[in-house]
Design a protein around this motif. Structure first.
Motif, PDB file in Angstrom:
ATOM      1  N   ALA A  39     -84.880  23.665 -10.804  1.00  0.00           N
ATOM      2  CA  ALA A  39     -86.009  24.403 -10.224  1.00  0.00           C
ATOM      3  C   ALA A  39     -85.510  25.412  -9.191  1.00  0.00           C
ATOM      4  O   ALA A  39     -86.025  26.532  -9.109  1.00  0.00           O
ATOM      5  CB  ALA A  39     -87.017  23.435  -9.604  1.00  0.00           C
ATOM      6  N   LEU A  44     -88.235  28.412  -8.896  1.00  0.00           N
ATOM      7  CA  LEU A  44     -89.624  27.957  -9.003  1.00  0.00           C
ATOM      8  C   LEU A  44     -90.223  27.727  -7.621  1.00  0.00           C
ATOM      9  O   LEU A  44     -89.589  27.154  -6.743  1.00  0.00           O
ATOM     10  CB  LEU A  44     -89.706  26.644  -9.794  1.00  0.00           C
ATOM     11  CG  LEU A  44     -89.247  26.656 -11.243  1.00  0.00           C
ATOM     12  CD1 LEU A  44     -89.522  25.296 -11.881  1.00  0.00           C
ATOM     13  CD2 LEU A  44     -89.907  27.764 -12.033  1.00  0.00           C
ATOM     14  N   GLN A  48     -95.279  25.881  -8.841  1.00  0.00           N
ATOM     15  CA  GLN A  48     -94.738  25.813 -10.203  1.00  0.00           C
ATOM     16  C   GLN A  48     -94.065  24.463 -10.455  1.00  0.00           C
ATOM     17  O   GLN A  48     -94.201  23.900 -11.547  1.00  0.00           O
ATOM     18  CB  GLN A  48     -93.752  26.954 -10.435  1.00  0.00           C
ATOM     19  CG  GLN A  48     -94.417  28.307 -10.540  1.00  0.00           C
ATOM     20  CD  GLN A  48     -93.398  29.436 -10.594  1.00  0.00           C
ATOM     21  OE1 GLN A  48     -92.429  29.464  -9.834  1.00  0.00           O
ATOM     22  NE2 GLN A  48     -93.627  30.377 -11.510  1.00  0.00           N
ATOM     23  N   THR A 127     -94.592  26.684 -16.943  1.00  0.00           N
ATOM     24  CA  THR A 127     -95.339  26.321 -15.730  1.00  0.00           C
ATOM     25  C   THR A 127     -96.855  26.328 -15.941  1.00  0.00           C
ATOM     26  O   THR A 127     -97.609  26.418 -14.987  1.00  0.00           O
ATOM     27  CB  THR A 127     -94.968  27.270 -14.566  1.00  0.00           C
ATOM     28  OG1 THR A 127     -95.288  28.605 -14.934  1.00  0.00           O
ATOM     29  CG2 THR A 127     -93.498  27.157 -14.206  1.00  0.00           C
TER      30      THR A 127
END
Length: 170
Positions: A39, A44, A48, A127
């Motif tokens: 991530a 992200l 998300q 996502t």
């Protein structure tokens, strides 16, 4: 006869063991640590990350992350582990398809014309909050690893087909 019966029962037993609490407890901390690293690589946002994980509460997510980083014990549910597994598969496929991690991340963030993406970046599907979105991107990339869907890359374009004289029989 008994062996045949055992072999028939084995897949069912393996599935039960795979989802057993003890196995999930063993897998949860390293799975979440790996998810957090991916991530971070993908850039992200917290929102998300929550969507990818199935939208646990923020406090639950932060508790998991803290425990994972401290190598603590906790148990994720089957849905969350399945989602993380899909992320790991996507990350692995990107590593196979793209020599440079940044190019793989750029592919995730760039709108794609494959019908399954409908002009959206694959990261939008990842996502979306659904397990199906994760699996769609995972399956697409698995197909690409097998030679489907993706346009030729630089290595493919520079490939010279073999000639009959290149084949050696011994």
């Amino acid at each position: 006869m008994q062996q045949a019966r055992r072999r028939e029962q084995e897949p069912e037993r393996l599935e039960t063991e795979r989802f057993a609490p003890a196995n999930r407890r063993r897998l949860s901390p390293p799975a979440l640590r790996t998810f957090l690293a991916i991530a971070d690589l993908w850039g992200l946002s917290e929102e998300q990350r929550l969507l990818v994980l199935g939208y646990p509460s923020r406090s639950t997510y932060h508790s998991w992350a803290k425990q994972a980083r401290e190598h603590g014990a906790f148990t994720l549910d089957v849905d969350t582990l399945t989602r993380i597994s899909a992320v790991l598969g996507i990350h692995q496929a990107l590593g196979v398809l793209f020599a440079d991690e940044r190019v793989g991340v750029a592919w995730l963030r760039t709108p794609h014309q494959a019908p399954v993406f409908g002009g959206q970046p694959p990261l939008e599907i990842v996502t979306s909050g659904t397990q199906d979105g994760l699996m769609t991107v995972r399956r697409f990339l698995d197909g690409a690893r097998g030679g489907l869907y993706m346009p030729p890359n630089r290595l493919d374009e520079a490939f010279t087909p073999y000639e009959d004289v290149d084949i050696v029989f011994r």
